[in-house]
Design a protein around this motif. Structure first.
Motif: not given
Length: 95
Positions: A62-75
């Motif tokens: 869950v936490e790695p998934h959440r972190l990747e989501a925020h990275t994807l938002l910026r990208l």
């Protein structure tokens, strides 16, 4: 006129970008091949490890998934430009 773009997973959806009318088509938005690959991988992780009735089969994802989501938002925001409004709807990590 600015478009509203949503990054959101949904069961059985492999392309997690949405426009105001619903799921966006791959290639509809100007995102790079590397960001596209990351979006698909992020959606695949959700589809492979989250069930609509029982939730995540491994809570350590869950936490790695959440972190990747925020990275994807910026990208995605960087790639589509400031004229469009990119938002993250991360309902699946609210345990």
């Amino acid at each position: 006129m600015p478009k509203q773009i949503k990054i959101m997973n949904e069961y059985a959806v492999t392309w997690p970008l949405w426009n105001e009318a619903g799921p966006a088509e791959p290639g509809e938005l100007p995102v790079s091949e590397s960001t596209s690959a990351r979006l698909r991988s992020w959606a695949r992780l959700f589809n492979d490890h989250s069930d609509w009735e029982s939730g995540w089969d491994d809570t350590e994802l869950v936490e790695p998934h959440r972190l990747e989501a925020h990275t994807l938002l910026r990208l995605v925001q960087d790639e589509v430009g400031d004229g469009d409004d990119v938002r993250l709807h991360l309902w699946e990590t609210d345990l």
